[in-house]
Design an enzyme around this catalytic site. Structure first.
Site, PDB file in Angstrom:
ATOM      1  N   VAL A  37       0.840  -1.202   0.000  1.00 59.77           N
ATOM      2  CA  VAL A  37       0.000   0.000   0.000  1.00 59.77           C
ATOM      3  C   VAL A  37       0.872   1.248   0.000  1.00 59.77           C
ATOM      4  CG1 VAL A  37      -1.764   1.293   1.235  1.00 59.77           C
ATOM      5  CG2 VAL A  37      -1.902  -1.193   1.148  1.00 59.77           C
ATOM      6  N   LYS A  94      -8.053  -0.190  11.142  1.00 62.96           N
ATOM      7  CA  LYS A  94      -9.375  -0.192  11.795  1.00 62.96           C
ATOM      8  C   LYS A  94      -9.336  -0.637  13.243  1.00 62.96           C
ATOM      9  CE  LYS A  94      -8.869  -3.463   8.565  1.00 62.96           C
ATOM     10  NZ  LYS A  94      -8.553  -3.282   7.156  1.00 62.96           N
ATOM     11  N   GLY A 103     -12.589  -0.361   2.499  1.00 64.88           N
ATOM     12  CA  GLY A 103     -11.550   0.009   1.536  1.00 64.88           C
ATOM     13  C   GLY A 103     -11.925   1.171   0.652  1.00 64.88           C
ATOM     14  N   ILE A 140     -14.659   1.982  -0.823  1.00 65.13           N
ATOM     15  CA  ILE A 140     -16.012   2.551  -0.803  1.00 65.13           C
ATOM     16  C   ILE A 140     -16.019   3.758   0.133  1.00 65.13           C
ATOM     17  CG2 ILE A 140     -18.448   2.109  -0.355  1.00 65.13           C
ATOM     18  CD1 ILE A 140     -17.888  -0.868  -0.642  1.00 65.13           C
ATOM     19  N   GLU A 197      -5.129 -13.439   6.404  1.00 69.33           N
ATOM     20  CA  GLU A 197      -3.861 -13.487   7.121  1.00 69.33           C
ATOM     21  C   GLU A 197      -3.530 -14.928   7.491  1.00 69.33           C
ATOM     22  OE1 GLU A 197      -2.219 -10.576   7.847  1.00 69.33           O
ATOM     23  OE2 GLU A 197      -3.809  -9.483   6.810  1.00 69.33           O
ATOM     24  N   LYS A 227     -15.033  -2.460  12.270  1.00 71.84           N
ATOM     25  CA  LYS A 227     -15.594  -1.576  11.249  1.00 71.84           C
ATOM     26  C   LYS A 227     -16.992  -1.102  11.640  1.00 71.84           C
ATOM     27  CE  LYS A 227     -12.732  -3.576   7.660  1.00 71.84           C
ATOM     28  NZ  LYS A 227     -12.586  -4.746   6.780  1.00 71.84           N
ATOM     29  N   GLY A 262      -7.181  -4.817   0.115  1.00 67.39           N
ATOM     30  CA  GLY A 262      -6.165  -5.081  -0.888  1.00 67.39           C
ATOM     31  C   GLY A 262      -5.371  -3.831  -1.185  1.00 67.39           C
TER      32      GLY A 262
END
Lengths: 429, 429
Positions: free
Chosen positions: B26, B108, B137, B139, B192, B207, B305
């Site tokens: 990222v 988060k 993510g 959105i 993970e 979340k 992602g």
């Protein structure tokens, strides 16, 4: 070191004193919501109406028929315009902006047609003009394009942006004919008594023009956009859709091309089951956004009607109370490369018996079908060449984009060189 | 008359000098995007990494292993935190906020667990803390909840907010068993190596906690939320889903109750074909919002992602350059009534052979099924009573919400008085 806290103040809402034009279903809905939401810190001071004798569900002291009185009231810092009369709406919005007032409107036609002037008035006089309700009703698309999707990363947008035609097409997919579906839509209030703005794709073109401004900073007169509505769809097209398991949707589409320009058009489109728009039925709207990082995003919701429109207008009022204005970032950045018709489309072209439709404009013909009552061609064509064909506006010819990712049937695919052999009829002239 | 033009300046981007923590997929993605987007007016000055010997796709002068150096650099006004180490992330974020710097994070867990402190630090020191990437993510849900949906109008939200579990459930729906689906998700990087945060619903609960703060101004420790992950789903549950044509999704749900409080939980849910979440497959996320005016809205996109996370982080950086901060309007308005477990759920409770599961906690039992290898009960139960049952956390019991609008089979519906007769087994103790 830290940024100046210019926006800390944005956490304290400014007080808005509203002058409202129009007290139809949307206007009345907004009045009620503001009554219930004192936290919004917005109050309607005056409501300008045409007919003073009609009974109204609000205190009579609020009403006036004198637009000038409202527009000159120094208390009023926000004008909300919700009237039908296009010429009057134009005068109200421009005069309000000229006096530095903020304006909220849902009038896509007005905004799309006068966008350059409305942009200039905001800049010259400092008022903020918000119109989220003008595109896809309750779906917060403009603000998201403006604030969330950065210019260089947005590849494409494609959506069902007109609830009336989507309602009609949903009924037609169930077997109703066009006239019956239109009548039903009119009875339910989803279509106007003069439906041409909707069914000829004008309304979608207006919305596409606004989307282009906020997505890529492209300002275009809506009438310059390649546009076809739903009035030319033929029973054979519906049979074809049913056979393939497709729906037909009227879509507004814009795609960033390799040269940085954007190809945009309003066109009926076959939609297959895997596509997000497949599930967008009745008066709903839906938008697919494609960007380099976020990949494909989908937003859907009610695109029109009393409450969805009121929802978007209230949201704009709320945003104004926090000092919001569209930054028109992409317009300022000047990165928009303008529009281009030099892009390819996979289309289905249906035609009636005796119609002169030609395949010679196609780069590639995928398949042709012909019978006594007409036929169709599927193939790839550029938007520029489509626009130039003699049959593009022929009342007996339908043009429907093929589903995204459509795989041409290999056996009937014909290279350009052989197109002549496949001509159904020569293009007129 | 007009509002003071406090936000006119928001049309001129502030210059951001970024200190980046972490240069994984990222971080590297963000570095590249900022290189390509000079219009963003944001520049990475320093990147803090753990391992100085790893080759990096950026000039070596950018890198440091000294966090303190970065955090004390007076040039740096924005800290972007993208590291795995929870304790270090907490120190970085809080120290950066304490020095009045702006912070962007996608973490988060950190944010949900320390929200009250992070809110206080923003208020005390003036930095703006954005974390759009932390929920769904790409959105743009937090900003839309904050800016677009007004408190009093939002009824409910329900969504698939965890891509890993949705990927696993999508594979299970195709027939893979849990272990195989998990393995595949891990191989593809969707889960993970220790998947418990995801599969036990902790990530979804984190979340949901953030959604509650922005949707209704409710600040809750995530561990207080009623929560069940996907590890208890039984092969019989999948058989039931297939029989009915349903999918199973792990959903985070919150509903405004009649008393103004909000009922919230994380629970697997049967989803039928008509529901917008039915089409949300693989690592995608989707959220349904219900509000009084806008009715039902649906947003979907990639929830996690490299690129979707980078997309949201870049969008936050862009927003900061325009001085944006979450206004936490609903938190300030104090209209949030807090959480309540006094709401009813229609659930399917599956149990294995010999499990002690009881129907006595139900308000109404719709149907019961029992066989040698276990069975199920469907019925209506309050969240409070569900939480109190002895079987709620039984490893051999699955609890799955029934599809929205589920119609109980009338013939087997049994009133509360008769529930005793239907007991499969008495509740433990």
């Amino acid at each position: 070191m830290a940024l100046p806290d210019s926006n800390l103040k944005s956490s304290m809402p400014n007080h808005l004193t509203i002058g409202l034009f129009g007290f139809g279903v949307v206007g009345e809905g907004i009045y009620r919501v503001l009554e219930e939401l004192p936290s919004l810190n917005a109050r309607i001071k005056t409501i300008c109406i045409r007919d003073p004798h009609k009974p109204r569900a609000a205190p009579s002291a609020l009403f006036t028929t004198d637009a000038a009185q409202l527009l000159q009231d120094p208390d009023i810092n926000l004008v909300v315009e919700l009237i039908d009369d296009a010429a009057a709406a134009y005068r109200i919005v421009t005069e309000a902006l000229r006096s530095g007032r903020h304006v909220v409107s849902a009038n896509k036609k007005l905004i799309a047609e006068h966008l350059p002037e409305l942009l200039r008035l905001q800049q010259q006089h400092g008022g903020s003009f918000l119109y989220e309700a003008a595109v896809c009703g309750s779906i917060p698309i403009l603000r998201n394009l403006e604030e969330y999707y950065d210019n260089d990363l947005l590849h494409a947008l494609s959506g069902i942006v007109n609830g009336s035609t989507n309602y009609i097409l949903t009924q037609q997919a169930k077997g109703l004919d066009y006239a019956g579906a239109l009548k039903q839509a009119q009875e339910l209030g989803f279509a106007e008594s003069d439906p041409s703005l909707d069914v000829e794709g004008w309304d979608a073109a207006n919305k596409l023009a606004l989307l282009l401004a906020h997505a890529w900073g492209i300002v275009t007169p809506p009438e310059a956009l390649l546009r076809k509505g739903i009035t030319r769809l033929r029973p054979h097209d519906w049979a074809h859709a049913r056979e393939k398991g497709w729906r037909i949707a009227l879509t507004a589409t814009a795609t960033r091309l390799a040269d940085g320009k954007v190809g945009a058009l309003v066109l009926p489109r076959f939609v297959d089951e895997g596509h997000p728009l497949y599930g967008v039925r009745d008066e709903y709207n839906g938008l697919v956004l494609e960007s380099r990082l976020a990949d494909r995003q989908f937003l859907s919701g009610k695109g029109a009607g009393r409450y969805p429109t009121a929802s978007a207008v209230v949201s704009d009022i709320s945003a104004l109370s926090y000092g919001y204005r569209y930054a028109y970032k992409k317009l300022r950045a000047g990165t928009g490369g303008g529009l281009s018709d030099e892009f390819s489309l996979d289309v289905f072209v249906g035609y009636g018996e005796g119609t002169r439709t030609g395949a010679s404009a196609f780069d590639e013909v995928y398949s042709t079908f012909h019978s006594g009552s007409g036929g169709y061609i599927t193939g790839r064509i550029t938007a520029a060449r489509l626009r130039a064909t003699a049959w593009w506006q022929d009342p007996d010819v339908s043009v429907i984009a093929l589903p995204e990712g459509f795989t041409a049937p290999e056996r009937t695919r014909v290279s350009r060189g052989k197109v002549r052999d496949l001509l159904i009829a020569e293009p007129v002239a």
